[in-house]
Each structure stands twice: as C-alpha cells, then as structure tokens.
Design a protein around this motif. Structure first.
Motif, PDB file in Angstrom:
ATOM      1  N   ASP A   1       0.853  -1.096   0.034  1.00  0.00           N
ATOM      2  CA  ASP A   1      -0.047  -0.012   0.060  1.00  0.00           C
ATOM      3  C   ASP A   1       0.661   1.368  -0.056  1.00  0.00           C
ATOM      4  O   ASP A   1       1.896   1.537   0.670  1.00  0.00           O
ATOM      5  CB  ASP A   1      -0.805   0.018   1.292  1.00  0.00           C
TER       6      ASP A   1
ATOM      7  N   ILE B   1       1.530   5.286   0.748  1.00  0.00           N
ATOM      8  CA  ILE B   1       1.096   6.105   1.991  1.00  0.00           C
ATOM      9  C   ILE B   1       0.959   7.635   1.781  1.00  0.00           C
ATOM     10  O   ILE B   1       2.050   8.006   0.864  1.00  0.00           O
ATOM     11  CB  ILE B   1       2.220   5.914   3.196  1.00  0.00           C
TER      12      ILE B   1
ATOM     13  N   THR C   1      -4.719   7.043   3.107  1.00  0.00           N
ATOM     14  CA  THR C   1      -4.110   6.018   3.959  1.00  0.00           C
ATOM     15  C   THR C   1      -5.355   5.590   5.026  1.00  0.00           C
ATOM     16  O   THR C   1      -5.341   4.342   5.387  1.00  0.00           O
ATOM     17  CB  THR C   1      -2.754   6.266   4.333  1.00  0.00           C
TER      18      THR C   1
ATOM     19  N   TRP D   1      -1.294   3.795   8.125  1.00  0.00           N
ATOM     20  CA  TRP D   1      -0.458   2.894   7.237  1.00  0.00           C
ATOM     21  C   TRP D   1       0.265   1.473   8.279  1.00  0.00           C
ATOM     22  O   TRP D   1       0.100   0.404   7.827  1.00  0.00           O
ATOM     23  CB  TRP D   1       0.604   3.614   6.768  1.00  0.00           C
TER      24      TRP D   1
END
Ligand SMILES: *Cc1c(COP(=O)(O)O)cnc(C)c1O
Length: 398
Positions: free
Chosen positions: A30, A32, A66, A252
């Motif tokens: 992922d 951020i 996020t 995150w």
C-alpha cells in the motif's frame, strides 16, 4: 476489485486484501499519503467537495486515502458498513461520547472497563451534566435496573481486562434496544479475529488500534466501527470539527498490522492457553483468570461468543502484593510494562498501575487485588515464556 467484493471472504483474506486502493504506479504494497491538503482542479470542484455535493479529499483532518484504506479494511473484518479511525483508543471513546450524548443524558457502564474509560465518564462527561451508573459486567439484573429513560447507551468491554469476566453481548443488546438505547462494545481484547460484537447485536465497536491491531507496539490509534448512517450522522461531524484525527503514517502501520492479525491472534491464544494451564499447576499461584480454562466460570459463554480466548492471562500470587512485585521483578525475558497486544510478552501489576487511579473501594469492586499479576502473552516461544515465569515464581522460595 471493489470493497463490497471482500464481504464474502474469510477474515484472513479480508485482512490482507480489503481496503487497498492501488495508485497508477501499480505498487503491490500500500502507498502512504502524508499530505495535509489536496488540490482541486478549479473553484467549482472545491465548492462541490466542501458542500458535500461531490465526494473526495478535502483536508486530512477528516479525509485521507491511507486512513480510509485502514478504515475500509477494519470495517470489512468487523462485518460493518463503516469504520472511522481516531488518534487513540480514548479519542474513539471520547468521540462516541461527544457524538451521542447531550447534557442531561445517562450512560450505564461496566465497572470492569479500561481505567481511563471509567474516568472519561466519571471526571469528564460529568462536567457536562452527563451521569453514569457503573454496574457489574455479568449481572444482567443490575443492567436492567440501572437503565433510565434518559439512558443513551450501555458500554462494555468483554472479556474484561485483566480478570476475563464476560458479558452476554446478545442479551445486553436486546436489553438496550428494548429501552431505546445503544450497546457499545470495546473489542480491544478479542479484535474481530476472535469476536464480532456487531453480529451479536451491538451497535458500535470501539478499538484501541494501539494494541493487537498494530500488534508490534509501534503506534497509538483507535477506531469506531458500525452502521454507516450512525457514524455519518453522529460521529463523523465530531471528527471533522473536533479533530481527533489519525495520522496517515499511523494508519499505514495499522493497515499493515491487520494483514497478520488473524495469524497473530491464533498464536497469542495458543501461547496464553499454555501459560494459563501451566500457571494453574503452580503451588505459588492462588488462582488463574483465563476464559480458555475449563475452570473459568464463563468458559461456555466464551466458547459460544468468541472464536478464541485471547492473549491476556492474569493470576493471583499467594502472599499478596509483596510477592506479586517479587515475581514481576524476577522476570528476565518478559517486559515490565503496562501495555498489551504486542509480540513481546509483558507483565504488570494492575492495582498499582493500570487501575492505580481507582479508589480502594472501586478496586475491590472490580476485583483487582494486590496479589494480581497480568501477563500480556506475546509471540516468543511459549517454552521460553513459561521458563521465565518459572524462574520468577521460584524467586518466592528463597
Ligand atoms: C488501551 C485501551 C484503551 C485506550 O486506548 P489508547 O489507544 O491507549 O488510547 C481502551 N480500551 C482498552 C480495553 C484498552 O486496552
């Protein structure tokens, strides 16, 4: 895949897959987004976002990609429509209070909640003419009697920490709804990996993400989980205006923490059960409190309502506070810290730390004696954890 598509998957898969919004960079992990504000293509787009005519990012006090990713993942895992992240677990509880209560309202709260939760009602909400009645978690008649016409919600933590007393969530939800009140459950102890209060009728779940959701003791954060309409109408406006906001970095960390939540909770449970069973055999130990033991008086309810028994074991040492302190001080591996929900095992003396700000009377009512020791069982090899406790208990013999 859209978020809806993860509903039918098991929680392990949801924890790993739900909530990710991949950017055009095609990152596998992922991204951020540490940004405070966002750029609009023109004045009209800014107007439409601010007025709510169109959805999108405005300012990171209340919109951040996020944070949203973490919220979507956690909501999916709790089986909820919506989650809203907050700066801490206490901020989540405070936001629930600010959003749902007005002067003249009343709350019924379990006596065995996290110390600061009790203080929130006793010392802070009371300043705004909101009254609270504290009752025993497992005494349904006491709950029934305590509810008044102005009661807005019942607040529980089940199992309680550190004694592992349970409430029957469904029974309390039915009771609350029959009196036009909500049931709010602090699900820190179990996490959605072991217990889903919303599926048993609770209206909101609150979390301290600081504990097992992170799982490695890095960040402070919290969340509120429940129905979209309730959060959108009553709680999101508090986030937007009062600002108990989670930072993108913390979001995150928690988002990544959820990827291993189920795996970690399974191991926390297995290690804790082994520690509890071992402690039960020790001559220096008066009593062990763990819902996974068949000797626990609510073991059957725990089996019904939870898919595991959690990572917290407490026990009473023979000989009172002096001996409890000796045991704590004699550990070499286990950390002396009052936190929980970490890969590292932790040991603490509740009556002089986490419950130290209660009055003597309140401590007695909550069952927190001087001889009580709490272990947040971590993920080290369980033989090493038990060996450390063995050394610690042996220190009482000399
Ligand atoms: C730690 C904790 C809280 C408070 O969370 P913070 O993130 O420390 O603010 C609330 N409830 C329970 C059960 C907790 O263990």
């Amino acid at each position: 895949m859209s978020d809806k598509d993860w509903q039918g998957y098991s929680i392990e898969t949801q924890g790993i897959r739900a909530g990710q919004q991949r950017t055009p960079e095609g990152e596998h992990s992922d991204a951020i987004f540490p940004t405070s504000s966002y750029v609009f293509t023109n004045a009209n787009e800014a107007y439409e976002r601010f007025s709510g005519k169109s959805e999108g990012n405005i300012y990171s006090r209340f919109t951040n990609p996020t944070v949203r990713a973490f919220e979507k993942r956690l909501a999916t895992m709790e089986g909820a429509e919506r989650a809203m992240a907050t700066s801490s677990g206490m901020a989540a509880i405070n936001t629930v209070c600010l959003g749902l209560l007005s002067a003249g309202d009343h709350v019924v709260c379990s006596r065995s909640v996290f110390g600061n939760t009790a203080l929130m009602f006793k010392n802070i909400m009371s300043k705004f003419s909101i009254t609270t009645t504290f009752v025993d978690l497992d005494d349904i008649n006491a709950w029934r009697t305590a509810i008044q016409n102005n009661t807005r919600f019942l607040f529980i933590e089940t199992p309680s920490n550190p004694l592992g007393t349970l409430a029957d969530i469904k029974e309390l939800a039915d009771l609350a709804h029959g009196r036009d009140a909500l049931l709010i459950v602090d699900n820190v102890y179990c996490t959605p990996a072991l217990q889903k209060p919303l599926s048993l009728g609770a209206d909101l779940v609150v979390h301290s993400a600081t504990k097992y959701l992170d799982g490695q003791g890095r960040c402070v954060g919290g969340a509120i989980v429940g129905e979209h309409a309730l959060i959108e109408e009553k709680l999101y406006p508090i986030l937007r205006t009062a600002g108990p906001t989670m930072s993108p970095f913390n979001a995150w960390v928690f988002h990544k923490g959820l990827e291993t939540l189920s795996l970690r909770m399974d191991k926390h449970c297995a290690n804790a059960l082994a520690v509890a069973q071992w402690l039960e055999q020790q001559a220096a130990v008066e009593k062990v409190h763990y819902t996974g033991l068949s000797s626990h008086r609510q073991h059957e309810l725990a089996k019904q309502q939870q898919s595991g028994f959690g990572g917290i074991v407490s026990f009473e040492v023979k000989g009172g506070q002096g001996n409890a302190w000796k045991v704590i001080d004699a550990t070499q591996l286990i950390s002396i810290t009052a936190n929980l929900g970490d890969v590292k095992s932790m040991i603490t003396h509740p009556s002089t730390t986490t419950h130290g700000r209660l009055t003597d009377e309140e401590r007695v009512e909550a069952g927190i004696t001087g001889s009580l020791v709490r272990v947040g069982v971590g993920l080290e090899n369980v033989d090493d954890i038990i060996a450390d406790l063995n050394t610690a208990l042996a220190s009482l013999k000399v």
